[in-house]
Design a protein around this motif. Structure first.
Motif, PDB file in Angstrom:
ATOM      1  N   SER A 113       0.827  -1.202   0.000  1.00 56.85           N
ATOM      2  CA  SER A 113       0.000   0.000   0.000  1.00 56.85           C
ATOM      3  C   SER A 113       0.868   1.261   0.000  1.00 56.85           C
ATOM      4  O   SER A 113       0.585   2.223  -0.723  1.00 56.85           O
ATOM      5  N   THR A 121       2.499   1.603  -3.486  1.00 55.03           N
ATOM      6  CA  THR A 121       1.496   2.026  -4.464  1.00 55.03           C
ATOM      7  C   THR A 121       1.153   3.502  -4.293  1.00 55.03           C
ATOM      8  O   THR A 121       1.036   4.230  -5.280  1.00 55.03           O
ATOM      9  N   ALA A 122       1.013   3.961  -3.058  1.00 51.30           N
ATOM     10  CA  ALA A 122       0.707   5.369  -2.802  1.00 51.30           C
ATOM     11  C   ALA A 122       1.844   6.270  -3.278  1.00 51.30           C
ATOM     12  O   ALA A 122       1.597   7.345  -3.829  1.00 51.30           O
ATOM     13  N   THR A 142       1.518   6.413  -7.079  1.00 50.80           N
ATOM     14  CA  THR A 142       0.298   7.121  -7.475  1.00 50.80           C
ATOM     15  C   THR A 142       0.413   8.624  -7.260  1.00 50.80           C
ATOM     16  O   THR A 142       0.009   9.415  -8.109  1.00 50.80           O
ATOM     17  N   ASN A 143       0.985   9.027  -6.119  1.00 46.71           N
ATOM     18  CA  ASN A 143       1.054  10.443  -5.762  1.00 46.71           C
ATOM     19  C   ASN A 143       2.371  11.104  -6.154  1.00 46.71           C
ATOM     20  O   ASN A 143       2.571  12.282  -5.863  1.00 46.71           O
ATOM     21  N   SER A 144       3.279  10.333  -6.764  1.00 43.97           N
ATOM     22  CA  SER A 144       4.618  10.845  -7.123  1.00 43.97           C
ATOM     23  C   SER A 144       5.333  11.456  -5.925  1.00 43.97           C
ATOM     24  O   SER A 144       5.956  12.505  -6.016  1.00 43.97           O
ATOM     25  N   SER A 191      10.173   8.322  -5.708  1.00 47.34           N
ATOM     26  CA  SER A 191       9.407   7.327  -6.460  1.00 47.34           C
ATOM     27  C   SER A 191       9.815   7.285  -7.928  1.00 47.34           C
ATOM     28  O   SER A 191       9.752   6.230  -8.555  1.00 47.34           O
TER      29      SER A 191
END
Length: 74
Positions: free
Chosen positions: A27, A30-31, A34-36, A53
């Motif tokens: 998680s 992935t965050a 997703t949020n760079s 990231s």
């Protein structure tokens, strides 16, 4: 649990031992994608690892660590 982080343009990977579950680590990874935002993980000794990231090549999440045998185990 062992987590290996591959960083682009670097020959060595970052390896940490984490007390988090595989789901929590997935998680978090992935965050970050997703949020760079930087990937932020805390190892079992409380040290913080931050990786941008955009520089991540891969994250390998190992199986939960079982009780060890030998010296250095608490």
């Amino acid at each position: 649990m062992e987590v290996k982080i591959g960083v682009q343009n670097t020959s060595r990977e970052i390896t940490i031992e984490s007390d988090e579950s595989p789901e929590e680590i997935e998680s978090t990874v992935t965050a970050a994608f997703t949020n760079s935002t930087p990937l932020r993980l805390v190892d079992s000794k409380g040290s913080v690892v931050l990786v941008p990231s955009a520089a991540l090549a891969y994250v390998e999440i190992g199986a939960p660590r079982r009780g060890g045998v030998g010296f250095g185990m608490l």
